[in-house]
Design a protein around this motif. Structure first.
Motif, PDB file in Angstrom:
ATOM      1  N   GLU A 137       0.829  -1.198   0.000  1.00  0.00           N
ATOM      2  CA  GLU A 137       0.000   0.000   0.000  1.00  0.00           C
ATOM      3  C   GLU A 137       0.865   1.250   0.000  1.00  0.00           C
ATOM      4  N   LYS A 138       0.325   2.320  -0.522  1.00  0.00           N
ATOM      5  CA  LYS A 138       1.075   3.561  -0.612  1.00  0.00           C
ATOM      6  C   LYS A 138       1.324   4.185   0.759  1.00  0.00           C
ATOM      7  N   ASN A 139       0.357   4.166   1.635  1.00  0.00           N
ATOM      8  CA  ASN A 139       0.488   4.829   2.932  1.00  0.00           C
ATOM      9  C   ASN A 139       0.827   3.866   4.062  1.00  0.00           C
ATOM     10  N   ASN A 140       1.355   2.712   3.745  1.00  0.00           N
ATOM     11  CA  ASN A 140       1.744   1.736   4.753  1.00  0.00           C
ATOM     12  C   ASN A 140       3.223   1.938   5.064  1.00  0.00           C
ATOM     13  N   LEU A 141       3.533   2.375   6.271  1.00  0.00           N
ATOM     14  CA  LEU A 141       4.892   2.767   6.639  1.00  0.00           C
ATOM     15  C   LEU A 141       5.825   1.581   6.788  1.00  0.00           C
ATOM     16  N   CYS A 142       5.337   0.462   7.284  1.00  0.00           N
ATOM     17  CA  CYS A 142       6.187  -0.712   7.540  1.00  0.00           C
ATOM     18  C   CYS A 142       6.024  -1.820   6.517  1.00  0.00           C
ATOM     19  N   ASN A 143       5.115  -1.659   5.579  1.00  0.00           N
ATOM     20  CA  ASN A 143       4.806  -2.679   4.577  1.00  0.00           C
ATOM     21  C   ASN A 143       4.357  -3.994   5.206  1.00  0.00           C
ATOM     22  N   LEU A 144       3.687  -3.917   6.336  1.00  0.00           N
ATOM     23  CA  LEU A 144       3.123  -5.094   6.993  1.00  0.00           C
ATOM     24  C   LEU A 144       1.606  -5.091   6.833  1.00  0.00           C
ATOM     25  N   ASN A 145       1.033  -6.264   6.743  1.00  0.00           N
ATOM     26  CA  ASN A 145      -0.408  -6.382   6.606  1.00  0.00           C
ATOM     27  C   ASN A 145      -1.037  -6.450   7.987  1.00  0.00           C
ATOM     28  N   SER A 146      -1.274  -5.298   8.590  1.00  0.00           N
ATOM     29  CA  SER A 146      -1.923  -5.227   9.899  1.00  0.00           C
ATOM     30  C   SER A 146      -2.774  -3.960   9.960  1.00  0.00           C
ATOM     31  N   TYR A 147      -3.730  -3.962  10.861  1.00  0.00           N
ATOM     32  CA  TYR A 147      -4.625  -2.805  10.964  1.00  0.00           C
ATOM     33  C   TYR A 147      -3.865  -1.545  11.381  1.00  0.00           C
ATOM     34  N   LYS A 148      -2.897  -1.701  12.267  1.00  0.00           N
ATOM     35  CA  LYS A 148      -2.137  -0.562  12.767  1.00  0.00           C
ATOM     36  C   LYS A 148      -1.398   0.160  11.647  1.00  0.00           C
ATOM     37  N   HIS A 149      -0.840  -0.585  10.703  1.00  0.00           N
ATOM     38  CA  HIS A 149      -0.024   0.009   9.655  1.00  0.00           C
ATOM     39  C   HIS A 149      -0.778   0.219   8.343  1.00  0.00           C
ATOM     40  N   SER A 150      -2.017  -0.179   8.274  1.00  0.00           N
ATOM     41  CA  SER A 150      -2.756  -0.133   7.015  1.00  0.00           C
ATOM     42  C   SER A 150      -3.029   1.303   6.573  1.00  0.00           C
ATOM     43  N   GLY A 151      -2.769   1.567   5.311  1.00  0.00           N
ATOM     44  CA  GLY A 151      -3.076   2.868   4.738  1.00  0.00           C
ATOM     45  C   GLY A 151      -4.488   2.932   4.203  1.00  0.00           C
ATOM     46  N   LEU A 152      -5.118   1.796   4.048  1.00  0.00           N
ATOM     47  CA  LEU A 152      -6.494   1.758   3.548  1.00  0.00           C
ATOM     48  C   LEU A 152      -7.514   1.922   4.666  1.00  0.00           C
ATOM     49  N   ALA A 153      -7.229   1.349   5.831  1.00  0.00           N
ATOM     50  CA  ALA A 153      -8.222   1.306   6.899  1.00  0.00           C
ATOM     51  C   ALA A 153      -8.118   2.487   7.872  1.00  0.00           C
ATOM     52  N   ASN A 154      -6.959   3.104   7.998  1.00  0.00           N
ATOM     53  CA  ASN A 154      -6.785   4.191   8.961  1.00  0.00           C
ATOM     54  C   ASN A 154      -7.047   5.548   8.318  1.00  0.00           C
ATOM     55  N   LYS A 155      -7.633   6.452   9.096  1.00  0.00           N
ATOM     56  CA  LYS A 155      -7.852   7.807   8.600  1.00  0.00           C
ATOM     57  C   LYS A 155      -6.564   8.608   8.602  1.00  0.00           C
ATOM     58  N   LYS A 156      -5.737   8.398   9.610  1.00  0.00           N
ATOM     59  CA  LYS A 156      -4.483   9.140   9.722  1.00  0.00           C
ATOM     60  C   LYS A 156      -3.335   8.223   9.329  1.00  0.00           C
ATOM     61  N   THR A 157      -2.647   8.565   8.261  1.00  0.00           N
ATOM     62  CA  THR A 157      -1.514   7.760   7.817  1.00  0.00           C
ATOM     63  C   THR A 157      -0.295   8.655   7.602  1.00  0.00           C
ATOM     64  N   VAL A 158       0.875   8.046   7.704  1.00  0.00           N
ATOM     65  CA  VAL A 158       2.146   8.748   7.502  1.00  0.00           C
ATOM     66  C   VAL A 158       2.920   7.989   6.436  1.00  0.00           C
ATOM     67  N   THR A 159       3.495   8.728   5.492  1.00  0.00           N
ATOM     68  CA  THR A 159       4.304   8.127   4.444  1.00  0.00           C
ATOM     69  C   THR A 159       5.618   8.891   4.331  1.00  0.00           C
ATOM     70  N   ILE A 160       6.712   8.162   4.226  1.00  0.00           N
ATOM     71  CA  ILE A 160       8.021   8.777   3.998  1.00  0.00           C
ATOM     72  C   ILE A 160       8.619   8.096   2.775  1.00  0.00           C
ATOM     73  N   GLN A 161       8.894   8.909   1.734  1.00  0.00           N
ATOM     74  CA  GLN A 161       9.411   8.382   0.475  1.00  0.00           C
ATOM     75  C   GLN A 161      10.519   9.291  -0.033  1.00  0.00           C
ATOM     76  N   PRO A 162      11.416   8.759  -0.874  1.00  0.00           N
ATOM     77  CA  PRO A 162      12.408   9.642  -1.482  1.00  0.00           C
ATOM     78  C   PRO A 162      11.750  10.552  -2.510  1.00  0.00           C
ATOM     79  N   ALA A 163      12.240  11.788  -2.604  1.00  0.00           N
ATOM     80  CA  ALA A 163      11.724  12.717  -3.606  1.00  0.00           C
ATOM     81  C   ALA A 163      12.254  12.308  -4.978  1.00  0.00           C
ATOM     82  N   ASP A 164      11.618  12.781  -6.020  1.00  0.00           N
ATOM     83  CA  ASP A 164      11.962  12.344  -7.370  1.00  0.00           C
ATOM     84  C   ASP A 164      13.368  12.771  -7.793  1.00  0.00           C
ATOM     85  N   LYS A 165      13.561  14.052  -8.047  1.00  0.00           N
ATOM     86  CA  LYS A 165      14.841  14.502  -8.591  1.00  0.00           C
ATOM     87  C   LYS A 165      15.606  15.415  -7.640  1.00  0.00           C
TER      88      LYS A 165
END
Length: 143
Positions: free
Chosen positions: A36-64
């Motif tokens: 999932e895009k908003n899953n911080l740990c890439n684990l399939n759990s309710y705590k880390h889910s980007g689909l089920a939680n209203k508040k999500t955090v994502t950290i990704q590298p910027a493009d250029k």
């Protein structure tokens, strides 16, 4: 339009969705990851889910820009995916970026349970950016 509760979404999505990656370890041990895009740990759990939680955090590298993108979701705009994300680009050195992430995640009472995971993801991404900036070491070959 009424929003659907997170627990109901998780019960529907937890066993079968397009982001689910199932891997079998030794014996019958099954590990489930999520892409999932908003899953911080890439684990399939309710705590880390980007689909089920209203508040999500994502950290990704910027493009250029050789920076890190910190993205959080807005709780009021859940039915409009394009405008539901606050993005901020962090380009400073690591201690300043880690302080900014901690302030955004913990001090604003956003998702204090994700502080450790957010700082771990930030550490890995900033380390990979430093390696990419410096480039591969070249050996001096003499005949």
């Amino acid at each position: 339009m009424a929003t659907v509760p997170g627990q109901l979404v998780w019960e529907i999505v937890k066993t079968n969705n397009c982001f689910l990656v199932k891997q079998f370890g030794r014996g019958n041990a099954k590990v489930q990851f999520s892409k999932e895009k908003n899953n911080l740990c890439n684990l399939n759990s309710y705590k880390h889910s980007g689909l089920a939680n209203k508040k999500t955090v994502t950290i990704q590298p910027a493009d250029k820009e050789q920076g890190v993108v910190l993205a959080t979701t807005k709780t009021k705009k859940q039915n409009k995916p394009k405008v539901s994300v606050n993005k901020s680009i962090l380009k400073k050195e690591f201690p300043r970026m880690s302080k900014a992430v901690a302030n955004q995640v913990v001090d604003n009472y956003y998702r204090p349970d994700l502080k450790k995971f957010a700082l771990a993801r930030l550490s890995v991404i900033s380390k990979s950016i430093r390696v990419a900036k410096s480039g591969a070491k070249q050996r001096n070959r003499q005949a």
